[in-house]
Design an enzyme around this catalytic site. Structure first.
Site, PDB file in Angstrom:
ATOM      1  N   HIS A 237       0.843  -1.190   0.000  1.00 24.31           N
ATOM      2  CA  HIS A 237       0.000   0.000   0.000  1.00 24.31           C
ATOM      3  C   HIS A 237       0.879   1.242   0.000  1.00 24.31           C
ATOM      4  O   HIS A 237       1.811   1.350   0.800  1.00 24.31           O
ATOM      5  CB  HIS A 237      -0.895   0.008   1.243  1.00 24.31           C
ATOM      6  CG  HIS A 237      -1.752   1.243   1.363  1.00 24.31           C
ATOM      7  ND1 HIS A 237      -1.698   2.084   2.445  1.00 24.31           N
ATOM      8  CD2 HIS A 237      -2.673   1.774   0.515  1.00 24.31           C
ATOM      9  CE1 HIS A 237      -2.559   3.072   2.276  1.00 24.31           C
ATOM     10  NE2 HIS A 237      -3.156   2.916   1.115  1.00 24.31           N
ATOM     11  N   SER A 238       0.615   2.186  -0.915  1.00 25.89           N
ATOM     12  CA  SER A 238       1.264   3.495  -0.915  1.00 25.89           C
ATOM     13  C   SER A 238       2.793   3.357  -0.990  1.00 25.89           C
ATOM     14  O   SER A 238       3.316   2.817  -1.969  1.00 25.89           O
ATOM     15  CB  SER A 238       0.809   4.276   0.321  1.00 25.89           C
ATOM     16  OG  SER A 238       1.075   5.637   0.214  1.00 25.89           O
ATOM     17  N   TYR A 239       3.509   3.816   0.037  1.00 28.45           N
ATOM     18  CA  TYR A 239       4.962   3.633   0.084  1.00 28.45           C
ATOM     19  C   TYR A 239       5.349   2.171  -0.075  1.00 28.45           C
ATOM     20  O   TYR A 239       6.411   1.845  -0.633  1.00 28.45           O
ATOM     21  CB  TYR A 239       5.506   4.190   1.404  1.00 28.45           C
ATOM     22  CG  TYR A 239       6.864   3.658   1.776  1.00 28.45           C
ATOM     23  CD1 TYR A 239       8.012   4.114   1.127  1.00 28.45           C
ATOM     24  CD2 TYR A 239       7.003   2.684   2.769  1.00 28.45           C
ATOM     25  CE1 TYR A 239       9.263   3.603   1.461  1.00 28.45           C
ATOM     26  CE2 TYR A 239       8.240   2.180   3.110  1.00 28.45           C
ATOM     27  CZ  TYR A 239       9.377   2.638   2.451  1.00 28.45           C
ATOM     28  OH  TYR A 239      10.622   2.141   2.776  1.00 28.45           O
TER      29      TYR A 239
END
Length: 219
Positions: free
Chosen positions: A76-78
């Site tokens: 997720h994301s980073y």
């Protein structure tokens, strides 16, 4: 049965994937929710030396220790940076990659390079240590400071592995999504499976059922 390894985004711990990991287990799959070095219950390990390579090693070491040979890496994301590096390090242990509103780097990219000015301003708002990026005000109360070096360090990738690749894009951002350019690039690429959900960035919380089905399809 598939083996899912779930990697959180900045400032978050493995807890952000609950109850998604429970549902995977209920369906007969294995699920590992990993908290990266220096975050959440591992925040006591946060130092200026914690960088992107540290987090890639967190995942690679777990794949080896748990003898996982068919991982579905979910970032997720980073966390997209981390699963990219781990898959490049140990391609023989990875089945597919699922990027959940996440960065998808090429060799030499960093979060700093891939994101927008709004996010860069957040990265630069380090805490009193000088190397911790504080969680944003609307984050879960369990969120902790994120190691700045992980967001600045360029990733080194050797090549494309033979993985299935899935991208899940969140359409409901209050401002311009830093992942919009990635989404536009990947949805034109036939080698990717791309989904766009009417969800905020925290898809695990706001669209868990859709995300679960997408992850199962990727496996």
């Amino acid at each position: 049965m598939a083996t899912f390894v779930l990697i959180p985004g900045a400032c978050h711990g493995g807890w952000c994937f609950r109850p998604l990991d429970d549902q995977l287990r209920e369906r007969g799959h294995r699920a590992y929710t990993l908290t990266l070095t220096g975050l959440s219950e591992r925040r006591h390990l946060l130092t200026s030396a914690v960088n992107l390579q540290t987090h890639i090693e967190d995942v690679a070491a777990m794949l080896v220790a748990e003898r996982i040979e068919d991982a579905v890496l979910v970032g997720h994301s980073y966390g997209g940076m981390v699963i990219s590096g781990a898959a490049d390090r140990l391609p023989e242990r990875v089945r597919s990659l699922v990027y959940v509103d996440a960065f998808v780097p090429t060799d030499g990219d960093s979060c700093w390079r891939l994101t927008n000015d709004e996010q860069r301003a957040w990265y630069a708002s380090v805490d009193e240590t000088g190397f911790g990026v504080p969680p944003l005000p609307f984050y879960d109360s369990r969120a902790t400071a994120h190691p700045l070096a992980t967001l600045m360090q360029p990733i080194r990738l050797r090549g494309e592995g033979p993985f299935r690749r899935t991208y899940v894009y969140a359409k409901d951002w209050p401002t311009t999504s830093p992942f919009a350019p990635t989404y536009e690039r990947l949805r034109a690429d036939p080698s990717w499976t791309v989904h766009a959900l009417d969800s905020k960035h925290n898809i695990m919380r706001d669209a868990p059922a859709d995300l679960l089905e997408t992850m199962l399809a990727a496996a």
